[in-house]
Design an enzyme around this catalytic site. Sequence first.
Site, mmCIF file in Angstrom:
data_model
loop_
_atom_site.group_PDB
_atom_site.id
_atom_site.type_symbol
_atom_site.label_atom_id
_atom_site.label_comp_id
_atom_site.label_asym_id
_atom_site.label_seq_id
_atom_site.Cartn_x
_atom_site.Cartn_y
_atom_site.Cartn_z
ATOM 1 N N CYS A 1 -9.352 -9.203 0.200
ATOM 2 C CA CYS A 1 -8.520 -8.164 -0.426
ATOM 3 C C CYS A 1 -8.542 -8.227 -1.950
ATOM 4 O O CYS A 1 -8.123 -7.283 -2.610
ATOM 5 C CB CYS A 1 -7.094 -8.249 0.101
ATOM 6 S SG CYS A 1 -7.025 -7.840 1.854
ATOM 7 N N HIS B 1 -2.974 -3.954 -4.719
ATOM 8 C CA HIS B 1 -3.627 -3.949 -3.405
ATOM 9 C C HIS B 1 -2.599 -3.494 -2.375
ATOM 10 O O HIS B 1 -1.420 -3.868 -2.451
ATOM 11 C CB HIS B 1 -4.133 -5.357 -3.085
ATOM 12 C CG HIS B 1 -4.607 -5.492 -1.685
ATOM 13 N ND1 HIS B 1 -5.589 -4.667 -1.157
ATOM 14 C CD2 HIS B 1 -4.218 -6.316 -0.665
ATOM 15 C CE1 HIS B 1 -5.798 -5.004 0.104
ATOM 16 N NE2 HIS B 1 -4.972 -5.996 0.433
ATOM 17 N N ASN C 1 -4.147 -0.942 5.091
ATOM 18 C CA ASN C 1 -4.861 -1.891 4.240
ATOM 19 C C ASN C 1 -6.364 -1.720 4.466
ATOM 20 O O ASN C 1 -6.874 -2.104 5.515
ATOM 21 C CB ASN C 1 -4.401 -3.309 4.580
ATOM 22 C CG ASN C 1 -5.075 -4.367 3.728
ATOM 23 O OD1 ASN C 1 -6.006 -4.083 2.979
ATOM 24 N ND2 ASN C 1 -4.614 -5.601 3.849
HETATM 25 N N1 COA Z 1 5.658 -4.204 16.404
HETATM 26 C C1 COA Z 1 6.848 -4.700 16.766
HETATM 27 N N2 COA Z 1 7.206 -5.977 16.563
HETATM 28 C C2 COA Z 1 6.307 -6.771 15.943
HETATM 29 C C3 COA Z 1 5.040 -6.321 15.541
HETATM 30 C C4 COA Z 1 4.743 -4.984 15.805
HETATM 31 N N3 COA Z 1 3.560 -4.440 15.443
HETATM 32 N N4 COA Z 1 4.386 -7.321 14.969
HETATM 33 C C5 COA Z 1 5.183 -8.390 14.996
HETATM 34 N N5 COA Z 1 6.356 -8.054 15.606
HETATM 35 C C6 COA Z 1 7.509 -8.892 15.845
HETATM 36 C C7 COA Z 1 7.151 -10.352 15.837
HETATM 37 O O1 COA Z 1 6.688 -10.745 17.103
HETATM 38 C C8 COA Z 1 8.486 -10.956 15.479
HETATM 39 O O2 COA Z 1 9.280 -11.044 16.647
HETATM 40 P P1 COA Z 1 10.189 -12.348 16.916
HETATM 41 O O3 COA Z 1 11.163 -12.365 15.766
HETATM 42 O O4 COA Z 1 10.777 -12.053 18.239
HETATM 43 O O5 COA Z 1 9.240 -13.482 16.904
HETATM 44 C C9 COA Z 1 9.113 -9.938 14.549
HETATM 45 O O6 COA Z 1 8.432 -8.704 14.795
HETATM 46 C C10 COA Z 1 8.982 -10.286 13.084
HETATM 47 O O7 COA Z 1 7.643 -10.702 12.875
HETATM 48 P P2 COA Z 1 7.194 -11.212 11.493
HETATM 49 O O8 COA Z 1 5.771 -11.690 11.552
HETATM 50 O O9 COA Z 1 8.215 -12.108 10.930
HETATM 51 O O10 COA Z 1 7.226 -9.861 10.671
HETATM 52 P P3 COA Z 1 7.121 -9.704 9.159
HETATM 53 O O11 COA Z 1 8.313 -9.072 8.637
HETATM 54 O O12 COA Z 1 6.606 -10.934 8.472
HETATM 55 O O13 COA Z 1 5.928 -8.629 9.043
HETATM 56 C C11 COA Z 1 3.601 -8.505 8.548
HETATM 57 C C12 COA Z 1 4.643 -8.925 9.546
HETATM 58 C C13 COA Z 1 2.220 -8.880 9.063
HETATM 59 C C14 COA Z 1 3.692 -7.005 8.353
HETATM 60 C C15 COA Z 1 3.877 -9.209 7.193
HETATM 61 O O14 COA Z 1 4.071 -10.552 7.432
HETATM 62 C C16 COA Z 1 2.782 -9.075 6.169
HETATM 63 O O15 COA Z 1 2.589 -7.997 5.632
HETATM 64 N N6 COA Z 1 2.088 -10.171 5.813
HETATM 65 C C17 COA Z 1 1.191 -10.254 4.675
HETATM 66 C C18 COA Z 1 0.022 -9.319 4.714
HETATM 67 C C19 COA Z 1 -0.844 -9.571 3.528
HETATM 68 O O16 COA Z 1 -0.456 -9.448 2.400
HETATM 69 N N7 COA Z 1 -2.075 -9.950 3.744
HETATM 70 C C20 COA Z 1 -2.905 -10.320 2.631
HETATM 71 C C21 COA Z 1 -3.894 -9.323 2.325
HETATM 72 S S1 COA Z 1 -4.818 -8.841 3.734
#
Ligand code: COA
Length: 338
Positions: A121, A262, A292
Amino acid sequence: MATSKEMKRFYNAQITGVGMYLPEKVLDNHYFESILDTNDEWIVTRTGIKERRKEEKGPTSYMAIKAAEDLLKSKNMSAEEIDVIIVATVTPDMFFPATACIVQNKLGAKNAWGFDLSAACSGYLFALKTGASLIESGAYKKVLIIGADKMSTIVDYTDRNTCLLFGDAASALLLEPTEDLNYGFKDALLHCDGSGADYLYMLGGGSLNPPTHETVDQNMHTLFQDGKTVFKEAVKGMADISVDIMKKNDLKSDDIAYLVPHQANLRIIDATANIMGIPKEKAMVNIHKYGNTTAATIPLCLTEYYRDGKLKKGDNLILAAFGAGYTWGSIYLTWSLD
Ligand code: COA
């Protein structure tokens, strides 16, 4: 480290052309509701994404060529004028030849050399800095920097944690020299820290795990992300580096027309803007439309905002990215296109 003002330079590299390509096929959040245990509300509130695109006509080079053709057409410029082509991508057509070579041939850029650059990224920022250095050295006059990723080929459509975050797209910028040092590239801060490799990766297909039936059975050919860990690092990485480049160049928040972040997660973008002390409206955003698109997000933002008339000559921009590696960085430039 020398400040940008202390560094002697005869030329700045400036952006003199923009181009983009978006696949026609749209995958909206309702599509993911139909194949996974997820819902539109979760996706929008946790990520900001409403739609993303899926390429169905060709590989990454197909999108890269379309973006380059769009740029050349808008500048009424021949491909033969291009000196160098850099393609930032993590989804090259093949390991080799480089996607840049495929683009060079099909574009008819017969006077260009080129290569692919892999920094996930942050790939576009790394490629921009590399291209700008080629211009600033005085060695080259026209460097085409393409960000292109066909993420749909490396995401696991059964994994709700990752597949709905990513989309396919390509975008290109042309760099040329200017002797007016008020415009163009002013500074860059780039980093990598390989200790982040455990949190965002694709294990299979390379020399570590060459493709076998076993690697396919173990789902090693799709990307893995520890979202929570990467999220925290991304906020810190993007915000800190953006503040650092502002401080290094004596920039106050009022001096900045736009943060060009990004597009991985709207919450990361908002947090970065907040820590930089700039209003949300000054952060370029198109994640709701495209998700993304890895190496394509930053040039896509610049191309769209410029074509929409929102970006003006003289605007100071801070570009910032964070991604797999970890890799991260920021670039300070002054927009020079009318
Ligand atoms: N739909 C519904 N629920 C979902 C889900 C989806 N698509 N994906 C995950 N969940 C659930 C998880 O299972 C979790 O459930 P639990 O609490 O029962 O375990 C809950 O939602 C929260 O998950 P979590 O991973 O804590 O969510 P989050 O708020 O961290 O968001 C991302 C997840 C991936 C969107 C976020 O972490 C993110 O954007 N990460 C960084 C991405 C990034 O910058 N990458 C670098 C460049 S590529």
